[in-house]
Design an enzyme around this catalytic site. Structure first.
Site, PDB file in Angstrom:
ATOM      1  N   GLY A 143       0.846  -1.197   0.000  1.00  0.00           N
ATOM      2  CA  GLY A 143       0.000   0.000   0.000  1.00  0.00           C
ATOM      3  C   GLY A 143       0.871   1.233   0.000  1.00  0.00           C
ATOM      4  O   GLY A 143       2.094   1.171  -0.148  1.00  0.00           O
ATOM      5  N   GLY A 145       1.052   5.358   1.843  1.00  0.00           N
ATOM      6  CA  GLY A 145       0.523   6.384   2.731  1.00  0.00           C
ATOM      7  C   GLY A 145       1.215   7.706   2.505  1.00  0.00           C
ATOM      8  O   GLY A 145       1.877   7.919   1.481  1.00  0.00           O
ATOM      9  N   GLY A 146       1.070   8.606   3.477  1.00  0.00           N
ATOM     10  CA  GLY A 146       1.679   9.910   3.347  1.00  0.00           C
ATOM     11  C   GLY A 146       3.191   9.855   3.338  1.00  0.00           C
ATOM     12  O   GLY A 146       3.857  10.678   2.723  1.00  0.00           O
ATOM     13  N   PHE A 147       3.757   8.859   4.024  1.00  0.00           N
ATOM     14  CA  PHE A 147       5.207   8.712   4.078  1.00  0.00           C
ATOM     15  C   PHE A 147       5.739   8.200   2.747  1.00  0.00           C
ATOM     16  O   PHE A 147       6.760   8.671   2.252  1.00  0.00           O
ATOM     17  CB  PHE A 147       5.552   7.737   5.202  1.00  0.00           C
ATOM     18  CG  PHE A 147       7.014   7.618   5.495  1.00  0.00           C
ATOM     19  CD1 PHE A 147       7.585   8.362   6.508  1.00  0.00           C
ATOM     20  CD2 PHE A 147       7.812   6.749   4.777  1.00  0.00           C
ATOM     21  CE1 PHE A 147       8.935   8.250   6.792  1.00  0.00           C
ATOM     22  CE2 PHE A 147       9.151   6.630   5.047  1.00  0.00           C
ATOM     23  CZ  PHE A 147       9.719   7.387   6.058  1.00  0.00           C
ATOM     24  N   GLY A 148       5.032   7.265   2.158  1.00  0.00           N
ATOM     25  CA  GLY A 148       5.480   6.650   0.915  1.00  0.00           C
ATOM     26  C   GLY A 148       4.954   5.231   0.822  1.00  0.00           C
ATOM     27  O   GLY A 148       4.150   4.788   1.641  1.00  0.00           O
ATOM     28  N   LYS A 164       8.920   0.357   4.824  1.00  0.00           N
ATOM     29  CA  LYS A 164       8.316   1.647   4.469  1.00  0.00           C
ATOM     30  C   LYS A 164       9.390   2.509   3.809  1.00  0.00           C
ATOM     31  O   LYS A 164      10.438   2.785   4.398  1.00  0.00           O
ATOM     32  CB  LYS A 164       7.756   2.341   5.703  1.00  0.00           C
ATOM     33  CG  LYS A 164       6.986   3.620   5.402  1.00  0.00           C
ATOM     34  CD  LYS A 164       6.590   4.350   6.680  1.00  0.00           C
ATOM     35  CE  LYS A 164       5.524   3.599   7.440  1.00  0.00           C
ATOM     36  NZ  LYS A 164       5.018   4.400   8.591  1.00  0.00           N
ATOM     37  N   ASP A 261      -2.436  11.005  15.244  1.00  0.00           N
ATOM     38  CA  ASP A 261      -2.979  10.522  13.962  1.00  0.00           C
ATOM     39  C   ASP A 261      -3.576   9.127  14.129  1.00  0.00           C
ATOM     40  O   ASP A 261      -3.350   8.242  13.305  1.00  0.00           O
ATOM     41  CB  ASP A 261      -1.887  10.522  12.894  1.00  0.00           C
ATOM     42  CG  ASP A 261      -2.467  10.444  11.477  1.00  0.00           C
ATOM     43  OD1 ASP A 261      -3.658  10.791  11.299  1.00  0.00           O
ATOM     44  OD2 ASP A 261      -1.742  10.045  10.551  1.00  0.00           O
TER      45      ASP A 261
END
Length: 454
Positions: A143, A145-148, A164, A261
Site C-alpha cells: 500500500g 501512505g503519506g510517508f510513501g 516503508k 494521527d
C-alpha cells in the site's frame, strides 16, 4: 611584421598562419633553398593553410571535450558530496536515538533476537532489503501512505518484514522519519507495531517493521465481504487492545507521547487479529509536567481530529482520547465518520450515534452483521464510552486509564455524555434538485440556496 621585436640582433614571430625569423648571421642552408615555381608555391600555401585549420579545429575540439569532461566530473563530484552530506546528517540525527548506530549487520543478525548493542535500534543494509523486496517490485507493494509506499519483504532466514520507503515527493521528510524512529524504537508493547530497524544508504530512507499479515483495521471494517470476519468478540478485543496501546503511550511508557494521527488505517492486525498502533511520524513527545501544547502546523486526518486541535492547534492526551472515541464508534457501526454525512443528510457519525443513544435506540447503531454475536450490554457500554470520548470540551473527556476501567467492569455508573461538537472537515452535501411542483420558485429568476449549517 608588427609582432617582430625591434632593437635586437635577431628575432622570431610565430602566428598560426606565419612564422618570421631574422638574424645577422645565416641560420639556414642557403644552397638548400630552391625557388619553387609560382603554382607550386601557391599549392603549398593552400596545403599549409588547410593543415593549420585542421590543427586549430582539433585543438578547439580537444579543449571543448576537456571542458565538458571536467564540468561533468565536478558536477558528479558535487552531487555525490551533497548526497554523502545528506546521508551523514540523517545518520547524525538518527544517532540521537541512543548510542552509535551500527551500519553493518549480517542477514542472520537481523533475523535473530540477539542483536547485542543494536537490539534497541539496528541498521539494516540496503542490499539485504533490496533482495528481500525483490528490488521494491510492484508485486510486493502492500500500500501507500503519506510517508510513501510500503513493501512486503522476506529475509534470507524466512522472516517476513514490512519496509516503508520514503517517497521523494512525500510531504513527510527526514523530520518525520527521525521522529518516528526516536519514539517507536524506545517503545515496547504488544499493541504497538515493532520497529526492526532502518536503512540510510544511497539517498534511500527506509524503515523496517514486523509484518502484519492481516493489514489494517479499515480493510476489514469498511469492506462488505471482509467485515463478517470480525464478529463482536473480535471487535471488542480490538477495542480493548487499542485502548491499552494508547494508555501505554500516555502513561505507562518511559516517554509521554501524543500520537496525533489515530485512525483505522493506522491500526494494524497481526495473524491473530490483535491490534497494533502504527505510524508515529506525527507523534509528539511531552515532558512529565506538560499536559498541553500548541502548534501552527495541524497534522492528522479530518474526522478523527479533536475540535480544539483542528480549529486552534491545541493538542493533548485528550486529543488522542477523542480519536479513540471516533475509532470505537466506527468499529461498532462499521461506518466511516468521514463521508457519513453524505448518507445521513449532513449528520456526522458522532451526532447520529448521540441522538440514537439519547432516545434509547443505541442498538440501531450496531452493524447488522454483529447482531447474532453481539452482547447487548457490552455494545451499549462501548457506545456510551465512545460518546464520552468525543465530547467537545476536553475536560469532559475521560483519560485512557478511566476508559480501561470502564471497559473492564460493568459495575461503574457512567456519566451522561454531552452532545458532540460538529464534525470538522465535512464536505457540503450536494443541493437537492427542486422542481416547480414543490412550490419553490424564485420570482426574480435567481437560484435558490439550500442552507445547511456547519
Amino acid at each position: 611584421m608588427a609582432y617582430l621585436p625591434t632593437g635586437r640582433e635577431g628575432g622570431t614571430s610565430l602566428t598560426p598562419s606565419c612564422i618570421v625569423r631574422y638574424e645577422f648571421n645565416p641560420f639556414y642552408n642557403q644552397t638548400a633553398v630552391v625557388a619553387l615555381p609560382p603554382s607550386a608555391r601557391e599549392e603549398k600555401k593552400q596545403n599549409n593553410s588547410i593543415h593549420i585549420r585542421i590543427l586549430v579545429a582539433s585543438l578547439f575540439t580537444t579543449f571543448g571535450l576537456a571542458v565538458v569532461s571536467a564540468s561533468g566530473f565536478f558536477i558528479w563530484r558535487r552531487r555525490n558530496t551533497q548526497e554523502d552530506g545528506e546521508n551523514s546528517k540523517e545518520v547524525q540525527l538518527l544517532d540521537l536515538v541512543g548510542g552509535r548506530i551500527p551500519h553493518k549487520h549480517s542477514r542472520d543478525t537481523v533475523g535473530g533476537e540477539n542483536l547485542g548493542e543494536s537490539q534497541e535500534f539496528p541498521s539494516i543494509r540496503l542490499d539485504i532489503l533490496l533482495a528481500a523486496t525483490n528490488r521494491f517490485s510492484d508485486d510486493n507493494k502492500l500500500g501507500e501512505g503519506g510517508f510513501g509506499p510500503v513493501y512486503k519483504g522476506t529475509l534470507a532466514d524466512g522472516k517476513e518484514i514490512a519496509v516503508k520507503r520514503l517517497s521523494r515527493a512525500s510531504d513527510q521528510g527526514l523530520v518525520e522519519l527521525k521522529n518516528e524512529v526516536m519514539l517507536i524504537a524506545r517503545l515496547q508493547h504488544r499493541n504497538l507495531v515493532k520497529l526492526l530497524g532502518c536503512c540510510l544508504e544511497k539517498n534511500e530512507k527506509l524503515l523496517v517493521y514486523e509484518f502484519m499479515p492481516n493489514r489494517s483495521l479499515d480493510v476489514f471494517l469498511f469492506d462488505s465481504n471482509l467485515a463478517a470476519q470480525l464478529d463482536w468478540q473480535k471487535r471488542f478485543i480490538i477495542i480493548k487492545g487499542i485502548a491499552r496501546g494508547i494508555l501505554y503511550l500516555h502513561e505507562d511508557s518511559r516517554l509521554k507521547i501524543i500520537h496525533r494521527d489515530l485512525k483505522t488505517s493506522n491500526i494494524l492486525l497481526d495473524h491473530q487479529m490483535n491490534p497494533k498502533i502504527s505510524d508515529f511520524g506525527m507523534a509528539r513527545l511531552f515532558g512529565e509536567d506538560k499536559n498541553e501544547a500548541n502548534t501552527n502546523r495541524v497534522v492528522g486526518t479530518y474526522g478523527y481530529m479533536a475540535p480544539e486541535y483542528a480549529m486552534e492547534g491545541l493538542f493533548s492526551v485528550k486529543s488522542d482520547v477523542f480519536s479513540f472515541g471516533v475509532l470505537l464508534l466506527e468499529i461498532i457501526s462499521g461506518k466511516k465518520n468521514n463521508g457519513f454525512h453524505l448518507a445521513e443528510r449532513g449528520e456526522s457519525l458522532l451526532t447520529f450515534a448521540w441522538k440514537l443513544w439519547s432516545k434509547g435506540e443505541g442498538m440501531r447503531l450496531i452493524h447488522q452483521l454483529l447482531v447474532p454475536t453481539c452482547v447487548a450490554s457490552e455494545a451499549l457500554k462501548c457506545i456510551h464510552i465512545g460518546l464520552l470520548c468525543v465530547q467537545e470540551d476536553p475536560e469532559d473527556r475521560p483519560t485512557m486509564s478511566s476508559v480501561i476501567v470502564m471497559l473492564a467492569t460493568d459495575t461503574i455508573t457512567l456519566p451522561r455524555p454531552a452532545e458532540p461538537a460538529f464534525s470538522v472537515g465535512r464536505a457540503v452535501a450536494p443541493p437537492l434538485e427542486l422542481t416547480s411542483s414543490q412550490g419553490l420558485i424564485s420570482i426574480n429568476m435567481l437560484t435558490i440556496s439550500n442552507l445547511s449549517p456547519r
